[in-house]
Design a protein around this motif. Structure first.
Motif, PDB file in Angstrom:
ATOM      1  N   ASP A  71       0.810  -1.207   0.000  1.00 48.94           N
ATOM      2  CA  ASP A  71       0.000   0.000   0.000  1.00 48.94           C
ATOM      3  C   ASP A  71       0.851   1.267   0.000  1.00 48.94           C
ATOM      4  O   ASP A  71       0.412   2.310  -0.445  1.00 48.94           O
ATOM      5  N   CYS A  72       2.064   1.172   0.512  1.00 44.86           N
ATOM      6  CA  CYS A  72       2.932   2.349   0.607  1.00 44.86           C
ATOM      7  C   CYS A  72       3.649   2.666  -0.700  1.00 44.86           C
ATOM      8  O   CYS A  72       4.236   3.727  -0.834  1.00 44.86           O
ATOM      9  N   ASN A  73       3.619   1.766  -1.656  1.00 44.07           N
ATOM     10  CA  ASN A  73       4.258   2.016  -2.941  1.00 44.07           C
ATOM     11  C   ASN A  73       3.354   2.895  -3.787  1.00 44.07           C
ATOM     12  O   ASN A  73       2.253   2.509  -4.140  1.00 44.07           O
ATOM     13  N   LEU A  74       3.831   4.089  -4.080  1.00 44.40           N
ATOM     14  CA  LEU A  74       3.046   5.030  -4.861  1.00 44.40           C
ATOM     15  C   LEU A  74       3.371   4.902  -6.337  1.00 44.40           C
ATOM     16  O   LEU A  74       4.452   4.453  -6.714  1.00 44.40           O
ATOM     17  N   CYS A  75       2.460   5.346  -7.131  1.00 44.08           N
ATOM     18  CA  CYS A  75       2.656   5.383  -8.573  1.00 44.08           C
ATOM     19  C   CYS A  75       3.869   6.259  -8.888  1.00 44.08           C
ATOM     20  O   CYS A  75       3.975   7.380  -8.377  1.00 44.08           O
ATOM     21  N   PRO A  76       4.784   5.791  -9.713  1.00 45.03           N
ATOM     22  CA  PRO A  76       5.972   6.590 -10.052  1.00 45.03           C
ATOM     23  C   PRO A  76       5.633   7.949 -10.678  1.00 45.03           C
ATOM     24  O   PRO A  76       6.334   8.926 -10.447  1.00 45.03           O
ATOM     25  N   LYS A  77       4.544   8.025 -11.424  1.00 47.16           N
ATOM     26  CA  LYS A  77       4.137   9.302 -12.026  1.00 47.16           C
ATOM     27  C   LYS A  77       3.686  10.282 -10.934  1.00 47.16           C
ATOM     28  O   LYS A  77       3.982  11.464 -10.991  1.00 47.16           O
ATOM     29  N   PHE A  78       2.964   9.763  -9.956  1.00 40.24           N
ATOM     30  CA  PHE A  78       2.516  10.579  -8.832  1.00 40.24           C
ATOM     31  C   PHE A  78       3.728  11.090  -8.045  1.00 40.24           C
ATOM     32  O   PHE A  78       3.809  12.264  -7.696  1.00 40.24           O
ATOM     33  N   GLU A  79       4.669  10.183  -7.791  1.00 44.99           N
ATOM     34  CA  GLU A  79       5.891  10.575  -7.075  1.00 44.99           C
ATOM     35  C   GLU A  79       6.660  11.645  -7.839  1.00 44.99           C
ATOM     36  O   GLU A  79       7.148  12.612  -7.250  1.00 44.99           O
ATOM     37  N   LYS A  80       6.778  11.488  -9.153  1.00 41.49           N
ATOM     38  CA  LYS A  80       7.488  12.474  -9.979  1.00 41.49           C
ATOM     39  C   LYS A  80       6.796  13.827  -9.898  1.00 41.49           C
ATOM     40  O   LYS A  80       7.444  14.865  -9.729  1.00 41.49           O
ATOM     41  N   THR A  81       5.485  13.823  -9.983  1.00 43.31           N
ATOM     42  CA  THR A  81       4.721  15.073  -9.909  1.00 43.31           C
ATOM     43  C   THR A  81       4.971  15.785  -8.590  1.00 43.31           C
ATOM     44  O   THR A  81       5.233  16.986  -8.557  1.00 43.31           O
ATOM     45  N   PHE A  82       4.933  15.037  -7.488  1.00 42.00           N
ATOM     46  CA  PHE A  82       5.162  15.671  -6.194  1.00 42.00           C
ATOM     47  C   PHE A  82       6.613  16.067  -5.979  1.00 42.00           C
ATOM     48  O   PHE A  82       6.900  17.007  -5.240  1.00 42.00           O
ATOM     49  N   SER A  83       7.530  15.391  -6.641  1.00 41.52           N
ATOM     50  CA  SER A  83       8.927  15.819  -6.539  1.00 41.52           C
ATOM     51  C   SER A  83       9.115  17.178  -7.211  1.00 41.52           C
ATOM     52  O   SER A  83       9.966  17.962  -6.812  1.00 41.52           O
ATOM     53  N   ILE A  84       8.293  17.470  -8.209  1.00 44.76           N
ATOM     54  CA  ILE A  84       8.347  18.773  -8.882  1.00 44.76           C
ATOM     55  C   ILE A  84       7.580  19.808  -8.060  1.00 44.76           C
ATOM     56  O   ILE A  84       8.118  20.845  -7.683  1.00 44.76           O
ATOM     57  N   LEU A  85       6.316  19.545  -7.792  1.00 47.84           N
ATOM     58  CA  LEU A  85       5.467  20.527  -7.102  1.00 47.84           C
ATOM     59  C   LEU A  85       5.869  20.726  -5.652  1.00 47.84           C
ATOM     60  O   LEU A  85       5.675  21.804  -5.095  1.00 47.84           O
ATOM     61  N   GLY A  86       6.435  19.704  -5.036  1.00 48.40           N
ATOM     62  CA  GLY A  86       6.794  19.794  -3.630  1.00 48.40           C
ATOM     63  C   GLY A  86       8.133  20.453  -3.366  1.00 48.40           C
ATOM     64  O   GLY A  86       8.467  20.750  -2.219  1.00 48.40           O
ATOM     65  N   LYS A  87       8.896  20.708  -4.406  1.00 46.51           N
ATOM     66  CA  LYS A  87      10.208  21.323  -4.228  1.00 46.51           C
ATOM     67  C   LYS A  87      10.021  22.805  -3.889  1.00 46.51           C
ATOM     68  O   LYS A  87       9.223  23.500  -4.514  1.00 46.51           O
ATOM     69  N   LYS A  88      10.761  23.242  -2.881  1.00 44.28           N
ATOM     70  CA  LYS A  88      10.626  24.618  -2.413  1.00 44.28           C
ATOM     71  C   LYS A  88      10.769  25.598  -3.563  1.00 44.28           C
ATOM     72  O   LYS A  88      11.678  25.473  -4.374  1.00 44.28           O
ATOM     73  N   TRP A  89       9.859  26.534  -3.634  1.00 37.00           N
ATOM     74  CA  TRP A  89       9.751  27.644  -4.583  1.00 37.00           C
ATOM     75  C   TRP A  89       9.043  27.279  -5.878  1.00 37.00           C
ATOM     76  O   TRP A  89       8.526  28.171  -6.549  1.00 37.00           O
ATOM     77  N   ASN A  90       8.992  26.015  -6.266  1.00 36.76           N
ATOM     78  CA  ASN A  90       8.375  25.670  -7.549  1.00 36.76           C
ATOM     79  C   ASN A  90       6.913  26.072  -7.631  1.00 36.76           C
ATOM     80  O   ASN A  90       6.472  26.611  -8.643  1.00 36.76           O
ATOM     81  N   GLY A  91       6.154  25.827  -6.574  1.00 43.40           N
ATOM     82  CA  GLY A  91       4.745  26.212  -6.573  1.00 43.40           C
ATOM     83  C   GLY A  91       4.569  27.711  -6.738  1.00 43.40           C
ATOM     84  O   GLY A  91       3.684  28.167  -7.464  1.00 43.40           O
ATOM     85  N   LEU A  92       5.427  28.481  -6.072  1.00 43.00           N
ATOM     86  CA  LEU A  92       5.329  29.938  -6.183  1.00 43.00           C
ATOM     87  C   LEU A  92       5.741  30.430  -7.569  1.00 43.00           C
ATOM     88  O   LEU A  92       5.159  31.381  -8.090  1.00 43.00           O
ATOM     89  N   ILE A  93       6.713  29.794  -8.165  1.00 40.23           N
ATOM     90  CA  ILE A  93       7.121  30.153  -9.531  1.00 40.23           C
ATOM     91  C   ILE A  93       5.971  29.873 -10.489  1.00 40.23           C
ATOM     92  O   ILE A  93       5.601  30.736 -11.308  1.00 40.23           O
TER      93      ILE A  93
END
Length: 113
Positions: A12-34
């Motif tokens: 259950d803890c294994n997330l979809c790699p696409k979901f993980e990639k998306t959050f690695s982008i959006l979750g990186k500091k400043w990216n959301g604000l940019i």
């Protein structure tokens, strides 16, 4: 030997790699604000983005813009016979607009400053 319950919990803890990639982008500091800055204000020069996100150092902002460009979320546009460089969201980046809207709604509901 693992029980079936432990094994299922691990699966259950294994997330979809696409979901993980998306959050690695959006979750990186400043990216959301940019992304938000470019959604709200359209194409902008580096200095304008830097003034809007004034707590982010220029070095980090350059790094983040390059990463977003590499992920095809932001494009860096140069103009012939000019030193003008503008950054803007690609089609992929613009498609984040409804997601950013939902994040605004959620934060307005749950965070009172």
């Amino acid at each position: 030997m693992e029980s079936s319950k432990e094994l299922q919990s691990e699966l259950d803890c294994n997330l979809c790699p696409k979901f993980e990639k998306t959050f690695s982008i959006l979750g990186k500091k400043w990216n959301g604000l940019i992304i938000e800055t470019l959604l709200v204000n359209g194409p902008q020069r580096f200095k304008t983005i830097a003034k809007t996100i004034d707590k982010c150092s220029d070095r980090v902002l350059v790094e983040r813009l390059r990463e977003l460009e590499k992920d095809n979320i932001v494009s860096r546009n140069t103009f012939k016979n000019s030193s003008l460089i503008q950054y803007e969201l690609t089609k992929r980046g613009k498609e984040l607009e409804p997601i950013m809207y939902e994040i605004h709604k959620w934060s307005d509901k749950w965070y009172k400053l």
